[in-house]
Write an enzyme that holds these catalytic residues in place. Structure first.
Site: not given
Ligand code: NDP
Length: 429
Positions: A79, A262, A278, A375
């Site tokens: 936009e 918005k 997201d 705008h």
């Molecule tokens: P991911 O699972 O992609 O990543 C999170 C993982 O990153 C953690 O589980 C951890 O795994 C790793 N990690 C590495 N370094 C760190 C750190 N410093 N702090 C935290 N985690 C770390 O993503 P999310 O669990 O964050 O989920 C987000 C995604 O889910 C988005 O893409 C979203 O679109 C999607 N989503 C959204 C929904 C909703 O909003 N309703 C529903 C379903 C999905 P480890 O501990 O194993 O290293």
């Protein structure tokens, strides 16, 4: 720390802007200023049935000073006027010291719905009694989160009437550290379900995070002296009162509050997109939070006090700097670097400041000369491109549209046709 004041940035050609940016940022800017920064192979791995990549402009929100530090704000948005408006608001806010921001720890809620309970109250007591076992079960699924200082930290149990039955809703409260957390919370919710059934004797149904992330709020505020606000032939006090009145209108009317919010989300979503977050989750959370008191309310408040305009915002911001699309899109780490690589908590605070600034820009125009003037002037370039103008002709056609006071596609097509027939000089008159 790089300066967020880049005077004349908007007048530069894109290559010059990138040179200017390179002076501010350490590290390369690979992927900026080129087409196709998301490789097809990545796109194919990111979603299903991929058939291509959709481009979206990425620009820089300028002039932001947040908790005393300058910050450049990457924004991805289609936009026109969003980035110009937010940069102007941030420039005005600098006169009062910029924005103060804070964000809660990244705690999110996972929900486990328990049905078919013979004694819901007893189930609630049993779940609370088994809190340590439930947390241990959840954390066993994500041991590294616990090692980082995050993971499942607490539980709550709510009893809810659903279709004539009382369900117990277990809330798993998870510190997600640098992640948005949806996937990891969903894993935990599904993982604890068998134990929850054993404890309660009930039947677990839905197991998923809640996007009403009201434990993860971000706040921003600013104080702007009247002098910084005078414009359009209005005194600073008049502009400030116009903004405060518009804020009261949004307080009183959900039809207005919706549009008010918005405008807030114009900025918040643009940063969410540019940082690989997201934006649907953030949108859902923001609007549910806006309705938390039983009626839909504005996310910001503006008021006049002691010769200054005061503004504040509070909203849930569920963002990560790891996981999700952050690594899948090679441009995201570059854009995060332009912001100084904020952690998730700081990014949430920055996004709150952007939302507040975006809202101020809109109310400042609405409370004075109206929103269309500025705008439509910026929209004119879009119309010129839609009419088929290319390169230098875009600016010429846009200027001619503004001068004609008619920013319409058919007018742009006429101007372009004349330009092709007689040369550009015929059009600007
Ligand atoms: P991911 O699972 O992609 O990543 C999170 C993982 O990153 C953690 O589980 C951890 O795994 C790793 N990690 C590495 N370094 C760190 C750190 N410093 N702090 C935290 N985690 C770390 O993503 P999310 O669990 O964050 O989920 C987000 C995604 O889910 C988005 O893409 C979203 O679109 C999607 N989503 C959204 C929904 C909703 O909003 N309703 C529903 C379903 C999905 P480890 O501990 O194993 O290293």
């Amino acid at each position: 720390m790089s300066s967020s004041r880049l005077p004349g940035f908007y007048k530069l050609k894109m290559a010059e802007r990138l040179r200017r940016l390179a002076e501010q940022i350490e590290g390369d800017l690979d992927g900026l200023g080129v087409m196709g920064s998301l490789p097809l192979a990545n796109a194919d791995a990111m979603i299903e049935n991929a058939i291509g990549v959709l481009g979206l402009p990425v620009g820089l929100g300028l002039n932001f000073q947040i908790n005393g530090e300058d910050v450049l704000i990457p924004m991805a948005v289609e936009e026109p006027s969003v980035i110009a408006a937010v940069s102007l608001a941030a420039k005005i806010a600098r006169d009062g010291g910029g924005f103060r921001v804070e964000a809660d720890e990244p705690r999110m809620i996972g929900q486990v719905q328990i049905t078919e309970l013979s004694n819901p109250e007893l189930a609630r007591t049993q779940l609370l009694h088994e809190k340590d076992a439930l947390l241990a079960e959840a954390n066993a699924l994500h041991p590294q989160m616990k090692a980082r200082g995050g993971g499942a930290k607490d539980i709550e149990v709510r009893l809810l009437q659903v279709g004539g039955e009382t369900h117990a809703i277990l809330h798993l409260i998870v510190n997600t550290q640098e992640a948005m957390g949806a996937n990891l919370i969903n894993t935990m919710c599904e993982g604890v379900a068998p134990l929850v059934e054993r404890i309660t004797g009930g039947r677990v149904r839905l197991r998923i995070l809640s996007n009403l992330a009201d434990l993860r709020l971000a706040r921003a505020s600013c104080r702007i002296p009247f002098e910084a606000l005078s414009d359009f032939g209005f005194s600073g006090a008049e502009v400030a009162h116009g903004i405060a009145e518009a804020s009261l209108f949004a307080d009183a009317d959900p039809y207005r509050a919706c549009t008010h919010n918005k405008g807030v989300m114009n900025g918040v979503d643009a940063v969410a997109l540019a940082t690989g977050n997201d934006w649907r989750a953030i949108e859902a959370g923001a609007h549910a939070f806006a309705a938390r008191n039983g009626r839909y309310e504005p996310l910001t408040r503006w008021w006049v006090q002691d010769g200054a305009l005061h503004g504040s915002i509070e909203l849930p911001i569920q963002v990560g700097t790891v996981g999700g699309a952050v690594k899948a899109n090679p441009l995201i780490p570059v854009l995060l670097r332009t912001m100084g690589n904020p952690g998730a908590q700081r990014l949430a605070g920055i996004m709150a400041a952007v939302g507040l600034a975006q809202n101020m820009a809109a109310l400042r125009a609405l409370g004075t000369v109206g929103i269309q003037k500025g705008h439509m002037a910026l929209h004119a370039r879009n119309i010129a491109v839609s009419a088929g103008a290319k390169d230098g002709a875009v600016e010429v056609v846009a200027r001619a549209l503004i001068a004609a006071g008619e920013i319409k596609l058919h007018r742009a097509q006429e101007i372009l046709a004349k330009m092709i027939a007689h040369g550009p000089s015929a059009e600007v008159q």
